[in-house]
Design an enzyme around this catalytic site. Sequence first.
Site, PDB file in Angstrom:
ATOM      1  N   ASP A  47      26.658  31.492  40.529  1.00 29.07           N
ATOM      2  CA  ASP A  47      28.012  32.044  40.611  1.00 29.07           C
ATOM      3  C   ASP A  47      28.872  31.201  41.537  1.00 29.07           C
ATOM      4  O   ASP A  47      28.575  31.046  42.719  1.00 29.07           O
ATOM      5  CB  ASP A  47      27.946  33.481  41.136  1.00 29.07           C
ATOM      6  CG  ASP A  47      29.321  34.105  41.295  1.00 29.07           C
ATOM      7  OD1 ASP A  47      29.726  34.873  40.408  1.00 29.07           O
ATOM      8  OD2 ASP A  47      29.994  33.824  42.316  1.00 29.07           O
ATOM      9  N   TYR A  52      36.242  28.274  45.653  1.00 26.32           N
ATOM     10  CA  TYR A  52      35.156  27.894  46.557  1.00 26.32           C
ATOM     11  C   TYR A  52      35.127  26.394  46.836  1.00 26.32           C
ATOM     12  O   TYR A  52      34.487  25.956  47.784  1.00 26.32           O
ATOM     13  CB  TYR A  52      33.797  28.308  45.978  1.00 26.32           C
ATOM     14  CG  TYR A  52      33.593  29.781  45.783  1.00 26.32           C
ATOM     15  CD1 TYR A  52      34.497  30.717  46.290  1.00 26.32           C
ATOM     16  CD2 TYR A  52      32.488  30.260  45.085  1.00 26.32           C
ATOM     17  CE1 TYR A  52      34.307  32.077  46.093  1.00 26.32           C
ATOM     18  CE2 TYR A  52      32.287  31.619  44.896  1.00 26.32           C
ATOM     19  CZ  TYR A  52      33.207  32.521  45.388  1.00 26.32           C
ATOM     20  OH  TYR A  52      33.008  33.867  45.196  1.00 26.32           O
ATOM     21  N   LYS A  77      35.423  31.540  38.439  1.00 23.46           N
ATOM     22  CA  LYS A  77      36.498  32.525  38.578  1.00 23.46           C
ATOM     23  C   LYS A  77      37.863  31.856  38.654  1.00 23.46           C
ATOM     24  O   LYS A  77      37.999  30.748  39.190  1.00 23.46           O
ATOM     25  CB  LYS A  77      36.282  33.375  39.849  1.00 23.46           C
ATOM     26  CG  LYS A  77      34.883  33.956  39.969  1.00 23.46           C
ATOM     27  CD  LYS A  77      34.719  34.738  41.259  1.00 23.46           C
ATOM     28  CE  LYS A  77      33.262  35.089  41.489  1.00 23.46           C
ATOM     29  NZ  LYS A  77      32.475  33.938  41.975  1.00 23.46           N
ATOM     30  N   HIS A 110      39.637  36.605  39.851  1.00 21.86           N
ATOM     31  CA  HIS A 110      39.065  36.721  41.189  1.00 21.86           C
ATOM     32  C   HIS A 110      39.546  37.949  41.961  1.00 21.86           C
ATOM     33  O   HIS A 110      38.786  38.536  42.738  1.00 21.86           O
ATOM     34  CB  HIS A 110      39.380  35.447  41.981  1.00 21.86           C
ATOM     35  CG  HIS A 110      38.330  35.107  42.983  1.00 21.86           C
ATOM     36  ND1 HIS A 110      37.940  33.814  43.250  1.00 21.86           N
ATOM     37  CD2 HIS A 110      37.577  35.871  43.794  1.00 21.86           C
ATOM     38  CE1 HIS A 110      36.990  33.810  44.168  1.00 21.86           C
ATOM     39  NE2 HIS A 110      36.763  35.046  44.525  1.00 21.86           N
TER      40      HIS A 110
END
Length: 292
Positions: A47, A52, A77, A110
């Site tokens: 994931d 990120y 996401k 998200h």
Amino acid sequence: MTTFAPVLQLNNGVGMPALGLGVYQSPPEQTVPAVEAALREGYRLIDTAAAYGNETEVGEGLRRSDVVREEVFVTTKLWLTDYGYDEALRAFDRSLAKLALDYVDLYLLHWPVPSAFDTTVAAYEAAQKLLADGRVRAIGVCNSGTEDLTRLMERTEIVPAVNQVELHPLFIQRELREFDARFGIVTQSWSPIGGVNRYGGGADQGTDPLRSPTVVDIAEKYGKTPAQVLLRWHLEHGLSAIPKSVKEHRVKENFDVFDFALTDDEVAAVDALDGGRRGGPDPAKVRLDSFS
């Protein structure tokens, strides 16, 4: 013999592993070896997210592994500043290019953005197109409460397959889990061992489930670590969990949870730790400029 996580059936028939590796706050240079170690250990769910900053490294870890692409369930996401129909499609193209994949198994919005809900709906409509075009295998949301989900489902065609939310023994989200289950939505837990409460330091027995006497006692009974007990608790509830670590021994430890089970009384005892206190941001207060 390699052990694999049980598979949860999503509401569109796609199977998703119940336990995976999360890479939130994983530095890019540490993400590649973490993904490699996870896949070697038996993880088949990875994931990540555009926000990120390590989608490229997740893709590199996949390529370095001996595991074939079709056996790995990859989630990424859409960040909220890319909400909107055309914006979401362009953002997905960027994520796919960074991952260097032909498709993504699960694409999630998200955050809900109640103050700009039209753009949230438009972004989800873009995700529906990606699903129809076969570029993703399932779509869903993150951090969505019952009101967010109700509003979204009223204005779109496809019920989210997954709702990924903060969920751990100090914040068990019982009402939301029941709502998700009613619509066939799999609840997936981020910060499943309560890490969100430890990010700033200073956590104690009341704010760190790993230090709870209840959890420690159960761990001693089974010869397991408190983290393993908490992950087993998620599995007993039929949840999906995505613990994060870049340390190979922790990655291995977090996956070693399939040789024991908690009793109903033990699950209830862990449930009783719930204080209803969120450790992360409140989705109801998220605005487009909240994380920009």
